[in-house]
Design an enzyme around this catalytic site. Structure first.
Site, PDB file in Angstrom:
ATOM      1  N   ASP A  71       0.901  -1.311   0.037  1.00 25.66           N
ATOM      2  CA  ASP A  71       0.342  -0.180  -0.129  1.00 25.66           C
ATOM      3  C   ASP A  71       0.855   1.165   0.004  1.00 25.66           C
ATOM      4  OD1 ASP A  71      -2.439  -1.547   0.350  1.00 25.66           O
ATOM      5  OD2 ASP A  71      -1.334  -1.940   2.262  1.00 25.66           O
TER       6      ASP A  71
ATOM      7  N   HIS B 134      -4.926  -3.203   6.125  1.00 26.43           N
ATOM      8  CA  HIS B 134      -4.810  -3.599   4.944  1.00 26.43           C
ATOM      9  C   HIS B 134      -6.080  -3.762   4.369  1.00 26.43           C
ATOM     10  CE1 HIS B 134      -3.297  -4.754   1.253  1.00 26.43           C
ATOM     11  NE2 HIS B 134      -3.453  -6.053   1.346  1.00 26.43           N
TER      12      HIS B 134
END
Ligand code: LMR
Length: 333
Positions: free
Chosen positions: A145, A173
């Site tokens: 990410d 996440h």
């Protein structure tokens, strides 16, 4: 798929350096054992000078023996019609079993990176089942990410990604994760001084990073594999090399003792720095504004709800599963 991208680069020595011999122990299942044999054959045939051992197995109590690093990648993907609570339960069983095995046989200093989704809560389950290993040694992978956020910021600013620093992914996440553009820098300047389009930062940028995994699944028909493998290598490298001055990296880590007032006893992605000894410290000099803090509270609430769903796997009683309706993995759209 992720492991196949990862293993050859690990064997090449590019992460641990040219003086560190490597033994790869591959954990599979009854169903995947043939494929595992195939990967092991390819690793052997590649004649990597540092690769001293490749072994395979399906029993984590054998495979994890003396492991210094455990990269926990395998997990069940969510199938059509499957409740997220059911996924948490099925994958949670895998990570509680693996936590117990690590606790029994791995090096007491093992570093564990959990990749299988939902990785934050899987990491929490894993560490709760491994009480003899410091909770600090467990990570949930949010480096992918961070890398995604860096690329988007660089693209917008018209610079190469290496000019983007201090990028934090806060929280889970999942699609509630918070890519932090308040503390991030481009060429040493706060992002907001370079990218003056706040609407783009708050909406388009944030959503693009949050949903990148899902968009990729729509295009590829499967989850990210190559970029996930790269980000695992990045995550390890960040722990075994000193963090460059003026920068940091994101990792999902155990929250007890955090300076940000994030709820304790969850695995939450936060900004970290390392001396290169495999350990990390949390970055203290970060700032918050109302936007950032309200987003952080949302991802925190999601993780607290996930934690209640897996209480039966963390030794904390009976599971009570009441997940927020919009809670999704990055792969879900
Ligand atoms: C990703 O971020 O690419 C993956 O975690 C998506 C997924 O759900 O497999």
């Amino acid at each position: 798929m992720i492991s196949n991208h990862l293993l050859f680069r690990l064997a090449s020595g590019e992460v641990f350096g040219p003086n560190q011999p490597i033994a790869l122990k591959l954990l599979g299942s009854q169903r995947s054992i043939q494929a595992l044999e195939g990967v092991a054959m390819e690793l052997e045939d590649s004649l990597f000078p540092l690769l001293r051992e490749v072994s395979i197995g399906i029993d984590p109590y054998e495979v994890f023996q003396d492991a210094e690093w455990a990269l926990l990648i395998g997990a069940k993907p969510r199938g059509p019609g499957m409740e997220r609570a059911a996924l948490l339960d099925i994958n949670g069983q895998i990570f509680s079993e693996q936590g117990k095995a690590l606790n029994a046989v791995a090096s007491r200093n093992v570093k564990v990176i959990v990749v299988g989704n939902p990785c934050n809560t899987n990491a929490l389950i894993c560490l709760k089942n491994a009480p003899n290993i410091p909770a600090k040694n467990f990570h949930a992978l949010t480096r992918l990410d961070e890398n995604r956020a860096k690329w988007q910021l660089a693209l917008k600013a018209g610079v190469f990604y290496d000019k983007v620093s201090d990028v934090t992914i806060w929280g889970n996440h999942s699609t509630t994760q918070v890519p932090d553009f308040l503390n991030a820098k481009i060429d040493g300047l706060p992002v907001k001084e370079v990218v003056k389009d706040t609407k783009w930062l708050e909406e388009e940028f944030t959503e693009k990073v949050q949903k990148r995994g899902g968009v990729l699944i729509q295009k590829w028909g499967r989850s990210s594999a190559a970029s996930t493998a790269v980000s695992i290598l990045d995550a390890i490298r960040s722990l075994v090399t000193p963090t460059p001055e003026g920068d940091w990296f994101s990792s999902g880590v155990y929250t007890t003792g955090n300076p940000y007032r994030i709820a304790k006893d969850i695995v939450f992605s936060m900004p970290c720095r390392s001396k290169g000894d495999g350990d990390y410290e949390l970055v203290k000099d970060v700032i918050f504004d109302d936007y950032l803090w309200s987003r952080i509270k949302k991802t925190e609430a999601e993780l607290l709800a996930e934690k209640k769903c897996v209480a039966h796997l963390t030794g904390e009683g009976i599971a009570v599963c009441d997940l927020p309706g919009d809670t999704m993995l990055p792969g879900e759209m």
